[in-house]
Design an enzyme around this catalytic site. Structure first.
Site, PDB file in Angstrom:
ATOM      1  NE  ARG A   1     -10.814  -5.768  -7.124  1.00 59.61           N
ATOM      2  CZ  ARG A   1      -9.779  -5.612  -6.296  1.00 59.61           C
ATOM      3  NH1 ARG A   1      -8.561  -5.963  -6.687  1.00 59.61           N
ATOM      4  NH2 ARG A   1      -9.969  -5.108  -5.077  1.00 59.61           N
TER       5      ARG A   1
ATOM      6  CB  SER B   1     -13.311   0.295  -2.704  1.00 59.64           C
ATOM      7  OG  SER B   1     -11.905   0.306  -2.582  1.00 59.64           O
ATOM      8  CB  SER B   2     -10.973   3.025   1.644  1.00 58.65           C
ATOM      9  OG  SER B   2      -9.929   2.086   1.455  1.00 58.65           O
TER      10      SER B   2
ATOM     11  N   GLY C   1      -6.150  -3.730  -7.543  1.00 58.20           N
ATOM     12  CA  GLY C   1      -7.127  -2.700  -7.231  1.00 58.20           C
ATOM     13  C   GLY C   1      -6.513  -1.315  -7.183  1.00 58.20           C
TER      14      GLY C   1
ATOM     15  CB  SER D   1      -0.928  -0.003   1.219  1.00 62.51           C
ATOM     16  OG  SER D   1      -1.830  -1.092   1.166  1.00 62.51           O
TER      17      SER D   1
ATOM     18  CD  GLU E   1      -4.890  -4.630   4.186  1.00 60.96           C
ATOM     19  OE1 GLU E   1      -3.677  -4.822   4.364  1.00 60.96           O
ATOM     20  OE2 GLU E   1      -5.332  -3.680   3.512  1.00 60.96           O
TER      21      GLU E   1
ATOM     22  NE  ARG F   1      -2.737   4.690   0.339  1.00 61.72           N
ATOM     23  CZ  ARG F   1      -3.328   3.539   0.075  1.00 61.72           C
ATOM     24  NH1 ARG F   1      -2.623   2.532  -0.409  1.00 61.72           N
ATOM     25  NH2 ARG F   1      -4.633   3.385   0.279  1.00 61.72           N
TER      26      ARG F   1
END
Length: 471
Positions: free
Chosen positions: A151, A208-209, A123, A28, A358, A32
């Site tokens: 998705r 979804s965030s 994602g 993650s 998750e 980012r």
């Protein structure tokens, strides 16, 4: 223990399992930081980044949008831990003149005609890169694995249209594949993103965030910033907090207001600072190794565990003791000590994982081996992940002789699994590690396509096999 015809025989535990594990960098955080490095005011260095299928797809995606990137392997003992050098995309976008005036970022060069982006089953790539393309003024076509078509993308597509992008959908509405087209010179003058006022984007964030994070990441790069409104209960809040922290580390302030089921964020236009950063260990990927200690009554330590973090996986510190597992942290090492009786001595749990969804497959494996019933709540959004995880968990538990049931946003584990079999991974890395955990207590269990763990942890089989106490 070998992978044969996509079936991997999961090693069983002879007794308590022990080990010291160094997990690669956070997926993650890696993804980012690559997005922000593409928009930064200079080159960035991401040290200890994760090198997996998901992050390779992200690297290829930012390069397709004009960024330059170089991967360095500083540690010959692990091919999944790398340093990534990223130089931002320096070309004149359709809103560059305004962007220069507001953010101080100068972009020169020639624009890309049409980028081709392979999202795979990631994602973060399919949600983060389309807004990045809009912020850079690059038209791009997005496609991915066949399973990626399932998705949901409708929320993101609607948000991009609110920013003035033209979206051409090539398959079912609200899903991959689709093309993001930049408006013509005349059309852009009336675009919300080109307006002299801050564009307001309203979305339904309940699915979804990632939709929220994707838009926050580009907010400061828009000429007038961004005002984002999100309706519905926001899942995986920890990932939004991570996004806001990553922005803050690069000099971008996000102003947040929360009122019931309405969340609002305002991001002012600002330069996104270049950065050299060492990325934290992926704490969610550490979960299966902690679970190994829990279900076998063993002791496993995870090296390089940060004292303070925004990662969802840090919730293991609170969850494990509720199961009867002792947790200690000292000098960057987190250690889990399972109860003497292993799985049979674990407590049942009633746990809201809405902010840390998750972790559900790993916690689900522990619950499926415990003799006490458990319930995991607030996880309806997992139906839209790599697979419908609630349905998959129930199916696999019942295949192995246990009982479980799922409702709209929760799953109950009613009786433990009792027999080995083949655990389907559904092309889902977390379902594959779910099977590996169960295999510790069910000799002869096999996992289909364990190699799907390469999505986020290419070294999983080697790391798992390094645990002491396996048959």
């Amino acid at each position: 223990m070998s992978i044969s015809d996509s079936l991997w025989e999961a090693p069983a535990a002879r007794g308590p399992v022990t080990g010291k594990i160094r997990v690669p960098g956070s997926k993650s955080l890696t993804n980012r930081e690559m997005v922000l490095s593409t928009l930064a005011d200079g080159p960035s260095l991401l040290r200890g980044a994760l090198w997996s299928r998901d992050t390779q797809l992200m690297l290829d995606a930012i390069k397709s949008l004009g960024a330059k990137a170089k991967v360095v392997l500083p540690d010959s003992t692990s091919t999944s831990r790398v340093d990534i050098e990223v130089s931002p995309a320096h070309y004149l976008s359709w809103r560059a003149n305004t962007a220069q005036a507001t953010s101080g970022c100068e972009r020169t060069g020639s624009a890309i005609t049409l980028a081709e982006v392979d999202c795979g089953l990631s994602g973060t790539v399919m949600r983060f890169i389309p807004p990045l393309a809009v912020s850079l003024g690059v038209s791009a076509r997005f496609d991915g694995d066949p399973q990626a078509y399932l998705r949901p993308q409708a929320t993101l597509i609607d948000a991009l249209r609110q920013l003035g992008a033209v979206i051409v959908e090539h398959g079912d509405p609200g899903s991959l594949p689709f093309t993001v087209q930049m408006p013509s010179e005349s059309a852009r003058l009336s675009s919300p993103a080109e307006s002299l006022t801050t564009p307001v984007v309203t979305i339904d964030s309940s699915g979804s965030s990632q939709f929220v994070s994707a838009l926050l990441l580009i907010g400061a790069a828009l000429p007038q910033g961004l005002f984002l409104r999100a309706r519905g209960k926001l899942p995986s809040l920890a990932h939004v907090e991570m996004t806001i922290d990553c922005l803050a580390q690069r000099g971008v302030t996000v102003h947040q207001v929360k009122s019931g089921y309405l969340n609002e964020w305002k991001v002012d236009p600002a330069p996104i600072a270049m950065r050299s950063v060492r990325l934290e260990t992926d704490l969610s990927n550490a979960g299966p190794f902690l679970a190994a200690a829990a279900v076998t009554g063993g002791e496993v330590s995870i090296l390089d565990w940060p004292e303070h973090t925004t990662q969802a996986g840090d919730a293991w510190r609170e969850i494990m003791p509720r199961l009867g597992v002792k947790i200690s942290w000292e000098n960057g090492t987190l250690t889990a000590r399972g109860p003497a009786g292993g799985a049979s001595a674990l407590h049942g749990i009633d746990c809201d994982l809405s902010a840390y969804g998750e972790l559900t497959p790993t916690l689900g494996a522990i619950c499926a081996l415990s003799s006490e019933p458990s319930r995991i709540r607030g996880i309806g959004h997992l139906r839209g992940h790599e697979t419908d995880r609630l349905k998959a968990l129930v199916t696999e538990v019942e295949r192995l002789g246990g009982r479980a049931r799922a409702s709209r946003d929760e799953i109950e584990f009613l009786s433990p699994v009792t027999k080995p079999g083949v655990v389907e991974s559904y092309h889902d890395h977390r379902m594959a590690t779910f099977g590996a955990i169960l295999g510790l207590k069910l000799p002869g269990l096999r996992v289909r396509e364990i190699e799907t763990t390469a999505k986020t942890l290419p070294d999983f089989v080697q790391l798992w096999s390094s645990l002491e106490g396996l048959a």
